[in-house]
Write a protein that holds these residues in place. Structure first.
Motif, PDB file in Angstrom:
ATOM      1  N   GLU A   1       0.820  -1.209   0.000  1.00 57.80           N
ATOM      2  CA  GLU A   1       0.000   0.000   0.000  1.00 57.80           C
ATOM      3  C   GLU A   1       0.856   1.263   0.000  1.00 57.80           C
ATOM      4  OE1 GLU A   1      -2.293  -3.398   1.515  1.00 57.80           O
ATOM      5  OE2 GLU A   1      -0.337  -2.554   1.996  1.00 57.80           O
ATOM      6  N   ALA A   2       2.040   1.213   0.603  1.00 57.19           N
ATOM      7  CA  ALA A   2       2.928   2.376   0.622  1.00 57.19           C
ATOM      8  C   ALA A   2       3.814   2.428  -0.609  1.00 57.19           C
ATOM      9  CB  ALA A   2       3.788   2.356   1.887  1.00 57.19           C
ATOM     10  N   ALA A   3       4.242   1.244  -1.095  1.00 57.37           N
ATOM     11  CA  ALA A   3       5.228   1.200  -2.183  1.00 57.37           C
ATOM     12  C   ALA A   3       4.614   1.515  -3.543  1.00 57.37           C
ATOM     13  CB  ALA A   3       5.893  -0.172  -2.222  1.00 57.37           C
ATOM     14  N   LEU A   4       3.391   1.044  -3.805  1.00 58.55           N
ATOM     15  CA  LEU A   4       2.819   1.218  -5.139  1.00 58.55           C
ATOM     16  C   LEU A   4       2.634   2.691  -5.513  1.00 58.55           C
ATOM     17  CD1 LEU A   4       1.745  -0.072  -7.692  1.00 58.55           C
ATOM     18  CD2 LEU A   4      -0.495  -0.287  -6.591  1.00 58.55           C
ATOM     19  N   PRO A   5       1.984   3.540  -4.678  1.00 59.81           N
ATOM     20  CA  PRO A   5       1.874   4.956  -5.072  1.00 59.81           C
ATOM     21  C   PRO A   5       3.223   5.662  -5.104  1.00 59.81           C
ATOM     22  CG  PRO A   5       1.023   4.624  -2.851  1.00 59.81           C
ATOM     23  CD  PRO A   5       1.256   3.269  -3.430  1.00 59.81           C
ATOM     24  N   ALA A   6       4.147   5.279  -4.196  1.00 61.12           N
ATOM     25  CA  ALA A   6       5.462   5.916  -4.191  1.00 61.12           C
ATOM     26  C   ALA A   6       6.217   5.600  -5.475  1.00 61.12           C
ATOM     27  CB  ALA A   6       6.257   5.458  -2.967  1.00 61.12           C
ATOM     28  N   ALA A   7       6.261   4.327  -5.864  1.00 57.93           N
ATOM     29  CA  ALA A   7       6.991   3.947  -7.074  1.00 57.93           C
ATOM     30  C   ALA A   7       6.334   4.517  -8.327  1.00 57.93           C
ATOM     31  CB  ALA A   7       7.071   2.423  -7.169  1.00 57.93           C
ATOM     32  N   SER A   8       5.008   4.526  -8.379  1.00 60.20           N
ATOM     33  CA  SER A   8       4.303   5.041  -9.558  1.00 60.20           C
ATOM     34  C   SER A   8       4.594   6.526  -9.766  1.00 60.20           C
ATOM     35  CB  SER A   8       2.796   4.814  -9.413  1.00 60.20           C
ATOM     36  OG  SER A   8       2.493   3.447  -9.293  1.00 60.20           O
ATOM     37  N   GLN A   9       4.562   7.311  -8.679  1.00 60.81           N
ATOM     38  CA  GLN A   9       4.786   8.751  -8.817  1.00 60.81           C
ATOM     39  C   GLN A   9       6.264   9.078  -9.036  1.00 60.81           C
ATOM     40  OE1 GLN A   9       1.686  11.167  -6.406  1.00 60.81           O
ATOM     41  NE2 GLN A   9       2.021   9.308  -5.206  1.00 60.81           N
ATOM     42  N   LEU A  10       7.159   8.284  -8.442  1.00 61.81           N
ATOM     43  CA  LEU A  10       8.578   8.491  -8.710  1.00 61.81           C
ATOM     44  C   LEU A  10       8.908   8.193 -10.165  1.00 61.81           C
ATOM     45  CD1 LEU A  10      10.257   7.042  -5.505  1.00 61.81           C
ATOM     46  CD2 LEU A  10      10.471   9.375  -6.354  1.00 61.81           C
ATOM     47  N   ALA A  11       8.286   7.149 -10.733  1.00 61.16           N
ATOM     48  CA  ALA A  11       8.529   6.841 -12.147  1.00 61.16           C
ATOM     49  C   ALA A  11       8.120   8.015 -13.029  1.00 61.16           C
ATOM     50  CB  ALA A  11       7.758   5.576 -12.541  1.00 61.16           C
ATOM     51  N   ALA A  12       6.969   8.626 -12.732  1.00 58.69           N
ATOM     52  CA  ALA A  12       6.524   9.783 -13.522  1.00 58.69           C
ATOM     53  C   ALA A  12       7.446  10.981 -13.315  1.00 58.69           C
ATOM     54  CB  ALA A  12       5.086  10.139 -13.142  1.00 58.69           C
ATOM     55  N   ILE A  13       7.920  11.198 -12.088  1.00 62.90           N
ATOM     56  CA  ILE A  13       8.824  12.327 -11.809  1.00 62.90           C
ATOM     57  C   ILE A  13      10.122  12.172 -12.576  1.00 62.90           C
ATOM     58  CG2 ILE A  13      10.241  13.383  -9.995  1.00 62.90           C
ATOM     59  CD1 ILE A  13       7.931  12.776  -8.042  1.00 62.90           C
ATOM     60  N   TYR A  14      10.720  10.984 -12.516  1.00 64.22           N
ATOM     61  CA  TYR A  14      11.996  10.774 -13.201  1.00 64.22           C
ATOM     62  C   TYR A  14      11.823  10.843 -14.721  1.00 64.22           C
ATOM     63  CZ  TYR A  14      14.095   9.435  -8.751  1.00 64.22           C
ATOM     64  OH  TYR A  14      14.566   9.449  -7.468  1.00 64.22           O
ATOM     65  N   ARG A  15      10.689  10.411 -15.216  1.00 61.47           N
ATOM     66  CA  ARG A  15      10.439  10.518 -16.666  1.00 61.47           C
ATOM     67  C   ARG A  15      10.417  11.986 -17.090  1.00 61.47           C
ATOM     68  NH1 ARG A  15      11.547   6.260 -19.859  1.00 61.47           N
ATOM     69  NH2 ARG A  15      10.670   4.334 -19.030  1.00 61.47           N
ATOM     70  N   GLN A  16       9.750  12.807 -16.320  1.00 68.31           N
ATOM     71  CA  GLN A  16       9.662  14.227 -16.670  1.00 68.31           C
ATOM     72  C   GLN A  16      11.026  14.910 -16.577  1.00 68.31           C
ATOM     73  OE1 GLN A  16       7.202  16.074 -17.869  1.00 68.31           O
ATOM     74  NE2 GLN A  16       5.805  14.318 -17.923  1.00 68.31           N
ATOM     75  N   LEU A  17      11.889  14.447 -15.684  1.00 68.32           N
ATOM     76  CA  LEU A  17      13.220  15.033 -15.529  1.00 68.32           C
ATOM     77  C   LEU A  17      14.266  14.371 -16.429  1.00 68.32           C
ATOM     78  CD1 LEU A  17      13.256  15.443 -11.642  1.00 68.32           C
ATOM     79  CD2 LEU A  17      12.879  17.219 -13.356  1.00 68.32           C
ATOM     80  N   ARG A  18      13.818  13.481 -17.328  1.00 63.99           N
ATOM     81  CA  ARG A  18      14.704  12.800 -18.290  1.00 63.99           C
ATOM     82  C   ARG A  18      15.734  11.917 -17.586  1.00 63.99           C
ATOM     83  NH1 ARG A  18      14.267  15.567 -23.207  1.00 63.99           N
ATOM     84  NH2 ARG A  18      12.138  16.421 -23.305  1.00 63.99           N
ATOM     85  N   LEU A  19      15.402  11.392 -16.429  1.00 66.32           N
ATOM     86  CA  LEU A  19      16.263  10.451 -15.724  1.00 66.32           C
ATOM     87  C   LEU A  19      15.725   9.052 -15.980  1.00 66.32           C
ATOM     88  CD1 LEU A  19      16.649  12.450 -12.382  1.00 66.32           C
ATOM     89  CD2 LEU A  19      18.253  12.346 -14.302  1.00 66.32           C
ATOM     90  N   ARG A  20      16.029   8.528 -17.168  1.00 65.30           N
ATOM     91  CA  ARG A  20      15.369   7.318 -17.651  1.00 65.30           C
ATOM     92  C   ARG A  20      15.721   6.092 -16.807  1.00 65.30           C
ATOM     93  NH1 ARG A  20      16.325   3.095 -21.020  1.00 65.30           N
ATOM     94  NH2 ARG A  20      14.543   2.331 -22.214  1.00 65.30           N
ATOM     95  N   ARG A  21      16.986   5.962 -16.407  1.00 67.38           N
ATOM     96  CA  ARG A  21      17.369   4.773 -15.645  1.00 67.38           C
ATOM     97  C   ARG A  21      16.630   4.707 -14.312  1.00 67.38           C
ATOM     98  NH1 ARG A  21      23.957   4.136 -16.460  1.00 67.38           N
ATOM     99  NH2 ARG A  21      23.904   3.808 -18.732  1.00 67.38           N
ATOM    100  N   ASP A  22      16.517   5.839 -13.645  1.00 69.15           N
ATOM    101  CA  ASP A  22      15.776   5.852 -12.386  1.00 69.15           C
ATOM    102  C   ASP A  22      14.299   5.545 -12.620  1.00 69.15           C
ATOM    103  OD1 ASP A  22      17.740   7.251 -10.180  1.00 69.15           O
ATOM    104  OD2 ASP A  22      18.133   7.975 -12.191  1.00 69.15           O
ATOM    105  N   ALA A  23      13.744   6.066 -13.708  1.00 67.76           N
ATOM    106  CA  ALA A  23      12.341   5.799 -14.016  1.00 67.76           C
ATOM    107  C   ALA A  23      12.104   4.318 -14.261  1.00 67.76           C
ATOM    108  CB  ALA A  23      11.909   6.618 -15.230  1.00 67.76           C
ATOM    109  N   VAL A  24      13.009   3.675 -14.996  1.00 72.20           N
ATOM    110  CA  VAL A  24      12.866   2.245 -15.280  1.00 72.20           C
ATOM    111  C   VAL A  24      12.942   1.436 -13.984  1.00 72.20           C
ATOM    112  CG1 VAL A  24      13.996   0.275 -16.388  1.00 72.20           C
ATOM    113  CG2 VAL A  24      13.687   2.395 -17.653  1.00 72.20           C
ATOM    114  N   LYS A  25      13.836   1.825 -13.065  1.00 72.06           N
ATOM    115  CA  LYS A  25      13.931   1.109 -11.789  1.00 72.06           C
ATOM    116  C   LYS A  25      12.631   1.204 -10.999  1.00 72.06           C
ATOM    117  CE  LYS A  25      18.931   1.829 -11.379  1.00 72.06           C
ATOM    118  NZ  LYS A  25      20.007   2.548 -10.630  1.00 72.06           N
TER     119      LYS A  25
END
Length: 445
Positions: free
Chosen positions: A377-401
């Protein structure tokens, strides 16, 4: 002698012939319309499943953004891999068939067991699985050669069900399910509104060797959506492109050297008035501690800070982001049980993101993921929003992780809503602007 025109005609017999002709025509039309649905139904159901087997496997590999990721069971669960030969008559077109109805049944009952469908794929020596598409109206597909393909698509709703579509006269289909406990026996497979018995299967030595080797070798014949279009391939081979890249690299090195010279000059003159706090503008990056593979169950008690935790939840529901952020911090400081502490970090990230603090939100999300008591319950929203944040900042490797963490939890989870994505995009643009301003301030004496 009489001519034909002079032969008398009975008006009643002529009328009877016309009525009979109309009646025969109407019967033929009714027969054709009645046969049409039967033919359509027969065409829709003109497929069969052969050689359906189920095998317990220790892991499976899934294609995510052009890379193969190995996934293993969480919380001591069990992976069951279903394989079957799908044969379709005609042009080989099957589906779209809803994957929401796919499941496993125990014995002769009609109630499905608690098996979660994780991925769908195709056999190429071993099973190779596709990732579920993100967002409404998208699809993930793989070309199988000879004009054949397999596709997973999501229709109008971003959180709606997934559908399977194939085009092949004969296709070796794979599905992998996860069970929290030991699987019962015997098992049956429910697929496309049919129930199919499953025989026990085993991996052959060739399949085990291929599964242990580099998955890209065994996936050479699986031509997914090409990541490099032919136009780019031609551009890569152009000498002009390489010349431009060398010049760009020289310009970058020169710019970095010039920036360092200006910075030394300003430090020598004691000028630091334009410097911003780097920690306030530098986004935290993903490390090994932020990629959990196991997740805890929520504890019944919150700990000493339970009152502050519930007050922060109330502020979050009311949209008082600043107060929610502060009170979640108080709850963590007072003391929470491990699972509630992970939840507090994740929810505090939500509050900070809504309050416009992108860097602070990312820091809180990463703290939630690195917590020893992190839950789904804590990890899913955190990982989903971090993936979107890193995508917007062009940090592709972090987004993929982060997308990999999300896929471990639920590979068929939908993308964030459009309002949340727009908020993240807006905050990312603002952060980039601030960083450019800071860099210019350092260059100007």
């Amino acid at each position: 002698m009489y001519s034909d025109d002079s032969i008398p005609t009975d008006p009643m017999s002529m009328k009877t012939k016309h009525l009979l002709r109309h009646a025969v025509t109407a019967l033929l039309l009714l027969a054709s319309f009645a046969a049409l649905p039967a033919e359509q139904e027969q065409a829709e159901n003109d497929w069969q499943i052969d050689n359906a087997t189920v095998t317990e496997v220790p892991f499976f590999r899934q294609l995510i953004d052009g890379q193969w990721f190995e996934r293993r069971p969480r919380n001591r669960g069990t992976f069951l891999e279903v394989r079957a030969t799908l044969k379709v008559a005609g042009d080989g077109s099957f589906g779209p068939s809803s994957l929401a109805t796919a499941g496993l049944l125990a014995g002769a009952g009609d109630v499905p067991i608690g098996a979660e469908l994780l991925a769908v794929g195709v056999v190429r020596t071993n099973c190779l699985y596709l990732r579920a598409p993100i967002g409404a109206g998208n699809e993930t597909f793989a070309k199988l050669g000879a004009g054949n393909e397999i596709a997973i698509l999501r229709e109008s709703d971003a959180n709606g069900p997934l559908f399977l579509r194939t085009r092949a006269p004969s296709l070796e289909l794979c599905m992998v399910f996860e069970l929290p406990d030991t699987p019962p026996s015997p098992l049956r497979w429910r697929f496309a509104e049919r129930t199919i018995p499953l025989a026990a299967g085993t991996r052959s030595p060739a399949e085990s060797e291929a599964a242990a080797s580099d998955p890209l070798d065994s996936a050479a014949s699986l031509a997914s959506s090409p990541s490099v279009p032919p136009l780019w391939r031609r551009a890569i081979s152009s000498p002009l492109l390489w010349t431009a890249l060398v010049l760009a690299a020289l310009a970058l090195v020169g710019g970095v050297a010039l920036q360092r010279l200006w910075r030394r000059h300003r430090l020598a003159n004691g000028s630091g008035s334009h410097a911003d706090s780097s920690s306030a503008l530098d986004i935290p990056r993903v490390g090994a501690a932020h990629q959990p593979t196991r997740f805890a169950s929520v504890e019944p008690e919150a700990g000493a800070g339970h009152l502050q935790f519930h007050d922060a939840m109330a502020a979050l529901r009311l949209g008082d982001w600043e107060r929610a952020n502060a009170v979640f911090g108080e709850a963590i400081a007072v003391g929470l049980t491990p699972t509630f502490e992970a939840g507090a970090w994740s929810l505090r990230g939500e509050a900070m993101l809504n309050d416009g603090d992108l860097v602070g939100a990312a820091t809180c999300f990463l703290r939630a993921l690195s917590s020893p008591g992190v839950t789904v319950e804590a990890a899913l929203p955190a990982a989903s929003q971090l993936a979107a944040i890193y995508r917007q900042l062009r940090l592709r490797r972090d987004a993929v992780k982060m997308e990999d963490v999300r896929a471990r939890i639920n590979p068929f989870a939908g993308d964030l809503g459009p309002q949340r994505l727009e908020l993240i995009a807006s905050l990312a643009r603002e952060l980039k602007h601030k960083k450019r301003t800071r860099m210019l301030a350092r260059l100007i004496p």
